[in-house]
Design a protein around this motif. Structure first.
Motif, PDB file in Angstrom:
ATOM      1  N   ASN A 218     -13.814   0.616   1.870  1.00  0.00           N
ATOM      2  CA  ASN A 218     -13.480   0.238   1.407  1.00  0.00           C
ATOM      3  C   ASN A 218     -13.096  -0.342   0.308  1.00  0.00           C
ATOM      4  O   ASN A 218     -13.775  -1.627   1.150  1.00  0.00           O
ATOM      5  CB  ASN A 218     -11.463   0.363   1.677  1.00  0.00           C
ATOM      6  N   GLU A 219     -12.813  -0.773  -1.412  1.00  0.00           N
ATOM      7  CA  GLU A 219     -13.665  -1.727  -1.666  1.00  0.00           C
ATOM      8  C   GLU A 219     -11.999  -1.992  -3.211  1.00  0.00           C
ATOM      9  O   GLU A 219     -12.088  -2.917  -3.927  1.00  0.00           O
ATOM     10  CB  GLU A 219     -14.522  -1.458  -2.904  1.00  0.00           C
ATOM     11  N   ASP A 220     -11.235  -1.627  -3.083  1.00  0.00           N
ATOM     12  CA  ASP A 220     -10.041  -1.634  -3.248  1.00  0.00           C
ATOM     13  C   ASP A 220      -9.382  -3.200  -2.707  1.00  0.00           C
ATOM     14  O   ASP A 220      -7.707  -2.639  -1.972  1.00  0.00           O
ATOM     15  CB  ASP A 220      -9.243  -0.550  -3.406  1.00  0.00           C
ATOM     16  N   PRO A 221      -9.316  -3.897  -3.659  1.00  0.00           N
ATOM     17  CA  PRO A 221      -8.505  -5.114  -3.379  1.00  0.00           C
ATOM     18  C   PRO A 221      -7.041  -4.916  -3.167  1.00  0.00           C
ATOM     19  O   PRO A 221      -5.855  -5.570  -2.575  1.00  0.00           O
ATOM     20  CB  PRO A 221      -8.776  -6.466  -4.141  1.00  0.00           C
ATOM     21  N   LYS A 222      -6.390  -3.815  -2.824  1.00  0.00           N
ATOM     22  CA  LYS A 222      -5.142  -3.556  -3.804  1.00  0.00           C
ATOM     23  C   LYS A 222      -4.646  -2.242  -2.571  1.00  0.00           C
ATOM     24  O   LYS A 222      -3.619  -1.932  -2.796  1.00  0.00           O
ATOM     25  CB  LYS A 222      -4.089  -3.017  -4.841  1.00  0.00           C
ATOM     26  N   THR A 223      -5.583  -2.232  -1.777  1.00  0.00           N
ATOM     27  CA  THR A 223      -5.146  -1.025  -0.596  1.00  0.00           C
ATOM     28  C   THR A 223      -4.010  -0.593  -0.083  1.00  0.00           C
ATOM     29  O   THR A 223      -3.481  -2.882   0.425  1.00  0.00           O
ATOM     30  CB  THR A 223      -6.594  -0.718  -0.365  1.00  0.00           C
ATOM     31  N   ILE A 224      -3.402   0.117   1.011  1.00  0.00           N
ATOM     32  CA  ILE A 224      -2.241  -0.405   1.625  1.00  0.00           C
ATOM     33  C   ILE A 224      -3.333  -0.912   3.175  1.00  0.00           C
ATOM     34  O   ILE A 224      -1.907  -2.033   4.038  1.00  0.00           O
ATOM     35  CB  ILE A 224      -2.001   1.297   2.029  1.00  0.00           C
ATOM     36  N   GLY A 225      -4.246  -1.230   3.331  1.00  0.00           N
ATOM     37  CA  GLY A 225      -4.996  -1.893   4.087  1.00  0.00           C
ATOM     38  C   GLY A 225      -4.967  -0.386   5.558  1.00  0.00           C
ATOM     39  O   GLY A 225      -4.488   0.696   5.622  1.00  0.00           O
ATOM     40  N   LEU A 226      -6.297  -0.946   6.487  1.00  0.00           N
ATOM     41  CA  LEU A 226      -6.464   0.074   7.475  1.00  0.00           C
ATOM     42  C   LEU A 226      -5.582   0.068   8.126  1.00  0.00           C
ATOM     43  O   LEU A 226      -5.362   1.095   8.933  1.00  0.00           O
ATOM     44  CB  LEU A 226      -7.913  -0.573   8.271  1.00  0.00           C
ATOM     45  N   PRO A 227      -4.737  -1.269   9.012  1.00  0.00           N
ATOM     46  CA  PRO A 227      -3.815  -0.841   9.876  1.00  0.00           C
ATOM     47  C   PRO A 227      -2.682  -0.588   9.099  1.00  0.00           C
ATOM     48  O   PRO A 227      -2.015   1.141  10.567  1.00  0.00           O
ATOM     49  CB  PRO A 227      -3.362  -2.444   9.460  1.00  0.00           C
ATOM     50  N   ALA A 228      -2.018  -0.276   8.273  1.00  0.00           N
ATOM     51  CA  ALA A 228      -1.237   0.567   7.644  1.00  0.00           C
ATOM     52  C   ALA A 228      -1.883   2.383   7.474  1.00  0.00           C
ATOM     53  O   ALA A 228      -0.272   2.937   7.971  1.00  0.00           O
ATOM     54  CB  ALA A 228      -0.450   0.149   6.115  1.00  0.00           C
ATOM     55  N   LEU A 229      -2.737   2.124   6.924  1.00  0.00           N
ATOM     56  CA  LEU A 229      -3.170   3.540   6.603  1.00  0.00           C
ATOM     57  C   LEU A 229      -3.276   4.226   8.499  1.00  0.00           C
ATOM     58  O   LEU A 229      -2.686   5.145   8.152  1.00  0.00           O
ATOM     59  CB  LEU A 229      -4.643   3.874   6.375  1.00  0.00           C
ATOM     60  N   LEU A 230      -3.900   3.766   9.057  1.00  0.00           N
ATOM     61  CA  LEU A 230      -3.682   4.240  10.765  1.00  0.00           C
ATOM     62  C   LEU A 230      -2.089   5.144  11.066  1.00  0.00           C
ATOM     63  O   LEU A 230      -1.992   5.746  11.404  1.00  0.00           O
ATOM     64  CB  LEU A 230      -3.966   3.111  11.988  1.00  0.00           C
ATOM     65  N   THR A 231      -1.200   3.706  11.055  1.00  0.00           N
ATOM     66  CA  THR A 231       0.117   3.624  11.260  1.00  0.00           C
ATOM     67  C   THR A 231       0.996   5.147  10.187  1.00  0.00           C
ATOM     68  O   THR A 231       1.573   6.050  10.742  1.00  0.00           O
ATOM     69  CB  THR A 231       0.881   2.486  10.501  1.00  0.00           C
ATOM     70  N   LYS A 232       0.573   5.271   9.396  1.00  0.00           N
ATOM     71  CA  LYS A 232       1.364   6.032   8.258  1.00  0.00           C
ATOM     72  C   LYS A 232       0.014   7.580   8.665  1.00  0.00           C
ATOM     73  O   LYS A 232       0.903   9.119   9.409  1.00  0.00           O
ATOM     74  CB  LYS A 232       0.712   5.611   6.680  1.00  0.00           C
TER      75      LYS A 232
END
Length: 299
Positions: A218-232
């Protein structure tokens, strides 16, 4: 024989008819199999009979080392796997269109050509009742703050669209991706958007699948981030709407460890596209249902 031994199967007689003629034939067959000559024939064929004693084959133990007793969850998973094999797919394919997809693979093809070729081959192997859709993704590709872009909605491949079919239009859309490559890899937001849409639009009559092909991190600085993605993803994964998430990494930059974490959160799978993962591997895996946690045989 493998040093760890081999699995054993138990064959239980079962008849699907209750007519007198069939019942008599089944009774006679079972009597023959359970008689001295039948038992001898089975033993000679390498099968265990009677009390489970070994058939006397050199190197084969007389008794099994491990007896596996399936849990209710494993039985349910096995039955749902068989049911899934007879269902058509509802398949959303999502392809990385970031700039690094122009790099060449070991066989001389660019990564984007390899990805679209594999996806096109998959299109040729799905049954006519399959529903397919296609997205591409790169940073802000769908507009400011949106990394994904829909090229074709999920629809039956045989559906008429003007003078052609949806499947033919999807194949043309695959061919158009090459000219749209560029930018950073907006991976996390795209995976979540695709998985979330598939869960919300789930079709219980079909095997619902999302396949994402990517060559990077992932190269998007405004991403939801890995921890949030896994939670979702974990929160969205339910037995009522099981969507299979399959992630395929292409190239050395693809972080297979992260892809496995994300796919695992949904009960899905991650493949290394550079090390022998074929279209058939992916399609077969797509038909296997979501694997709920704790589904293990009890010994």
């Amino acid at each position: 024989m493998p040093s760890e031994g081999v699995g054993a199967l138990q064959f239980t007689p079962f008849t699907t008819s209750s007519t007198k003629e069939v019942s008599n034939e089944v009774t006679q067959l079972l009597a023959a199999l359970r008689g001295d000559s039948g038992q001898a024939a089975l033993t000679e064929a390498g099968m265990r009979v009677g009390d489970g004693a070994g058939p006397g084959v050199p190197g084969m133990p007389a008794q099994p080392k491990v007896v596996v007793r399936p849990t209710p969850g494993l039985v349910d998973l096995t039955m749902s796997t068989w049911a899934s094999m007879s269902r058509d797919l509802r398949l959303l394919t999502v392809i990385d269109a970031s700039g690094s997809m122009k790099y060449k693979t070991a066989n001389g093809m660019t990564r984007i050509d390899a990805a679209t070729k594999s996806a096109g081959e998959a299109m040729g192997q799905v049954p006519p009742g399959t529903r397919v859709g296609l997205w591409l993704f790169a940073e802000n590709r769908g507009g400011p703050g949106q990394d994904w872009k829909q090229l074709a909605p999920v629809a039956p491949v045989s559906a008429k669209e003007g003078s052609t079919t949806h499947g033919e239009n999807v194949l043309r859309a695959f061919g158009s991706i090459r000219s749209q490559v560029g930018g950073g890899t907006g991976l996390y937001d795209t995976i979540w958007a695709a998985y979330d849409q598939a869960v919300r639009t789930y079709d219980p009559k079909l095997a619902n699948v999302v396949i994402v092909l990517t060559d990077g991190k992932n190269e998007d600085p405004k991403t939801i981030g890995l921890p949030a993605l896994l939670t979702k993803v974990k929160a969205a994964t339910t037995p009522q709407r099981p969507v299979k998430l399959i992630l395929i990494g292409i190239g050395a930059e693809a972080d297979l460890g992260v892809l496995r974490q994300i796919a695992g959160a949904a009960g899905g799978s991650a493949f290394n596209g550079d090390k022998g993962a074929t279209v058939r591997d992916v399609l077969v895996d797509a038909l296997v249902p979501v694997r709920p946690e704790g589904v293990r045989p009890a010994s």
